[in-house]
Design an enzyme around this catalytic site. Structure first.
Site, mmCIF file in Angstrom:
data_model
loop_
_atom_site.group_PDB
_atom_site.id
_atom_site.type_symbol
_atom_site.label_atom_id
_atom_site.label_comp_id
_atom_site.label_asym_id
_atom_site.label_seq_id
_atom_site.Cartn_x
_atom_site.Cartn_y
_atom_site.Cartn_z
ATOM 1 N N GLU A 102 -12.299 -2.087 12.409
ATOM 2 C CA GLU A 102 -12.345 -1.396 11.119
ATOM 3 C C GLU A 102 -13.456 -1.927 10.214
ATOM 4 O O GLU A 102 -14.190 -1.152 9.606
ATOM 5 C CB GLU A 102 -10.983 -1.550 10.427
ATOM 6 C CG GLU A 102 -10.951 -0.977 9.024
ATOM 7 C CD GLU A 102 -9.596 -1.154 8.345
ATOM 8 O OE1 GLU A 102 -8.664 -1.683 8.968
ATOM 9 O OE2 GLU A 102 -9.497 -0.747 7.175
ATOM 10 N N ASP A 142 -8.077 -9.192 4.442
ATOM 11 C CA ASP A 142 -7.855 -8.037 5.313
ATOM 12 C C ASP A 142 -8.912 -7.910 6.410
ATOM 13 O O ASP A 142 -9.826 -7.090 6.274
ATOM 14 C CB ASP A 142 -7.853 -6.765 4.447
ATOM 15 C CG ASP A 142 -7.320 -5.561 5.191
ATOM 16 O OD1 ASP A 142 -6.887 -5.726 6.338
ATOM 17 O OD2 ASP A 142 -7.333 -4.466 4.612
ATOM 18 N N GLU A 158 0.824 -1.210 0.000
ATOM 19 C CA GLU A 158 0.000 0.000 0.000
ATOM 20 C C GLU A 158 0.860 1.264 0.000
ATOM 21 O O GLU A 158 0.640 2.194 0.766
ATOM 22 C CB GLU A 158 -0.953 -0.007 1.204
ATOM 23 C CG GLU A 158 -1.907 -1.185 1.166
ATOM 24 C CD GLU A 158 -2.927 -1.193 2.305
ATOM 25 O OE1 GLU A 158 -2.611 -0.686 3.386
ATOM 26 O OE2 GLU A 158 -4.037 -1.709 2.079
#
Ligand code: BDP
Length: 708
Positions: A399, A371, A297
């Site tokens: 998240e 993820d 990323e």
């Protein structure tokens, strides 16, 4: 008739009494599970009062002081009386001391002597004594009989670590509980009481390491003034057995070292890291080491110089090895230049490197291949790198699991992953055995939780989110504890002992993960949440520049059906697992429904074992999820007299938000998927209140956790 003055006086008194009672019964959650409330069972109260009256704690160092401080606070709370610390074991009912009997670096043994009504806590060093003390206090806080103890306890996993994704400006990436507790600006001069309470809480559940900074790293933390701040925190945490770690930005030699390159094979770069390590260890002799996110990323890494992850990790490992430091190198990598199924990329990059890492390197792997989704199959790397110690990375901060407003107890998720069988060596090669090192005889072993802590008064935002922090520590120490046992411990310490209270909270917590999966991503759907902030449903998302950032990439809905074909006729990610695991999941007729759409593109008319078609099952699951939240609300409401008003109301309101969002998830997803299935939502279910167009028009530019 009352005289007006007397009447007013009475009214005033009543008002004051009411005010007082609501203040007295209000709790803000700051004390976490270390509330040490007075024992309400008279028999146990007598036992505890007697046992904790005279205590001997061996030693006069920082940790023995911490033990005495904790006991003073705890005993006063639990029994109402202050303990006396005596200087000879003969005068003590509770003896906490060192032994030469082998209990390991952190282990302890607690035994009761029925005749003399005394208890002894033994360990090989002071940190072991501290862990033993916290264990005994947990037993008292959960109101257990301490007269028959015979406990020997050693941690299952060696490194039990929190990963803070905290930036130096105190912004917490994916943080839903305020800003960072680490106030870099006022360090090293100001030591916030929070640092001490944070250390106490961690030590009480066996957490022995903390990575202070975000994996999306900032080289600045490695500069001399910041290292002074890191040292101040390390000094606070040391007596509690907690080591500090930092994230290492791979390009730091360029950014703060003024070198032209960060190539791991360049001698100047290697020397720069060696010098930096020496500088750090001079200040912090027990510094833990570095956690690294590289070539992922947008983060810099060894591949920028055409070197491998092993080259990068080994260069850093060489810098810290003289001081017994370690490197935790993350396997969370995927590249948009590779047109490969993202599921497969971490394995493809790391599996060939097995055996190439230095002995003080652990590879840190997220629990699933993508993820931190509400549910993922275990990462195939866990069965595929026998020569490398693999560390588990769970995400405590929610998240993708309802963020700061949804009650989701994660221990069942942790257990599901740890109890998965990789079949790496044979049947029974559980992920737990991979990460505790026992499967392949590794001496290094570790487990990390991405912290859910911020400066909110109750630390984690949602009162129940504290349970996830608690569960990580307890499970890392004692892998045989069930999610239910951990929940019960936490509830008793956090809320109280009333039987209905304990049973109801337990029920609510244990069902919460499955409920959330049902209203968000049932049947193996994944990554269909909002762009960037990952808040709310966005299954139609298709606008981001990278295919694998877009929800449509993951669910692949079309007129035929839905799901990602990862079998041999598709991306064949399934081949990354051992044959016995492949067998479990390769047939859409027998694949566990939990993972169905992870591995199969299934027709809307596919007959499920339940008798439903896939479409009907999808409608059913989403509605089961919503009903699950409604049930949680009802259960919680029965507790209104059993919990202080402050926490009761907070949870009540958050559950209402959770309910509304569960309905939103259900309606938005079903309406969208219906455009492909072309079938009605069965009449037995509540119909969506809005059109798909309405849901598609919702935007949340300021949803928390994403942005500086
Ligand atoms: C993703 C998060 C991102 C993290 C990344 C990571 O969205 O903020 O930086 O994981 O783990 O889930 O590195």
């Amino acid at each position: 008739m009352l005289k007006p003055v007397a009447h007013t006086y009475r009214l005033l008194l009543t008002a004051v009494a009411l005010l007082l009672s609501s203040v007295l019964f209000a709790e803000d959650g700051y004390q976490l599970w270390l509330r040490y409330s007075k024992t309400d069972n008279p028999v146990l109260l007598q036992q505890y009062t007697q046992l904790f009256s005279n205590i001997y704690v061996q030693g006069n160092n920082a940790t023995s002081k911490v033990i005495r401080d904790e006991l003073t606070l705890a005993v006063k709370g639990i029994t109402g009386k202050e303990p006396v610390f005596v200087t000879s074991t003969a005068k003590a009912q509770l003896v906490i001391q060192l032994t030469t009997e082998s209990l390991g670096d952190e282990g302890f043994r607690i035994t009761s002597n029925t005749a003399s009504k005394t208890v002894t806590v033994l360990a090989n060093n002071h940190v072991g004594m501290l862990y033993g003390t916290f264990h005994l206090l947990r037993l008292a806080q959960t109101q257990q009989n301490l007269s028959q103890l015979n406990v020997t306890s050693k941690p299952a996993v060696q490194l039990r670590i929190l990963n803070h994704w905290d930036n130096l400006n105190r912004y917490v990436e994916r943080g839903y509980a305020g800003i960072s507790i680490f106030n870099w600006h006022t360090l090293p001069g100001y030591i916030d009481q929070r640092y001490i309470d944070y250390a106490r809480a961690n030590a009480s559940i066996g957490i022995n390491g903390t990575v202070l900074t975000n994996v999306n790293a900032n080289a600045w933390v490695l500069t001399a003034p910041y290292l002074q701040k890191v040292k101040a925190l390390a000094d606070v945490f040391r007596p509690y057995g907690i080591k500090v770690y930092l994230t290492a930005r791979f390009s730091a030699p360029i950014e703060i070292g003024r070198l032209k390159t960060a190539d791991p094979l360049d001698p100047q770069v290697q020397q720069w890291w060696k010098d930096k390590a020496r500088e750090i260890y001079t200040l912090i002799p027990d510094f833990g080491g570095f956690l690294v996110k590289a070539n992922s990323e947008g983060q810099p890494g060894p591949q920028d110089y055409h070197r491998s992850h092993a080259d990068g990790a080994n260069m850093l490992a060489a810098a810290v090895v003289p001081y017994k430091g370690i490197i935790m190198w993350r396997a969370f990598v995927y590249s948009h230049e590779t047109p490969e199924d993202r599921f497969k990329q971490a394995y493809n990059e790391f599996q060939p490197l097995d055996g190439k890492f230095s002995s003080n390197v652990l590879v840190q792997v997220k629990n699933g291949p993508i993820d931190f989704q509400p549910r993922e199959p275990f990462s195939p790397l866990f069965g595929a790198m026998p020569k490398t110690p693999l560390m588990m990375e769970f995400q405590l901060t929610q998240e993708y699991l309802g963020q700061g407003t949804h009650l989701v107890y994660e221990a069942p998720l942790f257990k599901e992953v740890l109890q998965s069988d990789t079949y790496a060596n044979d049947k029974g090669s559980f992920v737990q055995k991979v990460i505790d090192g026992s499967l392949n005889n590794h001496t290094l072993s570790g487990i990390a939780g991405v912290a859910n802590i911020g400066n909110d008064i109750n630390w984690c935002g949602h009162p129940f989110a504290q349970a996830n922090w608690y569960a990580l520590g307890r499970m890392a120490w004692n892998s045989s504890l069930s999610a239910e046992e951990i929940a019960e411990e936490w509830i008793r310490q956090t809320f109280g002992h009333d039987a209905q209270l304990v049973a109801t909270c337990k029920q609510l917590m244990l069902a919460s993960h499955e409920t959330m999966v049902n209203y968000m991503t049932p049947l193996g759907l994944h990554h269909i949440m909002g762009n960037g902030h990952h808040y709310g449903p966005l299954p139609w998302g298709n606008t981001l520049p990278r295919a694998d950032w877009n929800p449509v990439y993951y669910h692949r809905a079309d007129s035929f059906g839905i799901g990602f074909n990862r079998t041999a006729t598709g991306s064949n990610a399934l081949a990354q697992y051992q044959p016995a695991v492949q067998q479990q999941w390769q047939d859409s007729n027998t694949c566990n429904l939990r993972y169905l759409l992870w591995f199969h593109h299934v027709s809307w008319y596919h007959k499920m074992p339940t008798g439903n078609t896939l479409w009907q099952q999808l409608c059913n699951s989403y509605n089961t999820g919503v009903a699950g939240v409604a049930a949680m609300q009802q259960q919680w409401n029965t507790l209104h007299n059993k919990i202080d008003i402050q926490r009761f109301k907070q949870v009540q309101q958050l559950l209402q938000i959770q309910y509304n969002e569960a309905v939103w998830w259900r309606d938005a997803c079903l309406l969208y998927f219906q455009t492909f299935s072309k079938q009605p939502i069965p009449n037995e279910y509540q119909q969506p209140a809005h059109t798909l167009h309405y849901y598609q028009g919702l935007h949340f530019p300021y949803a928390p956790g994403n942005g500086q």
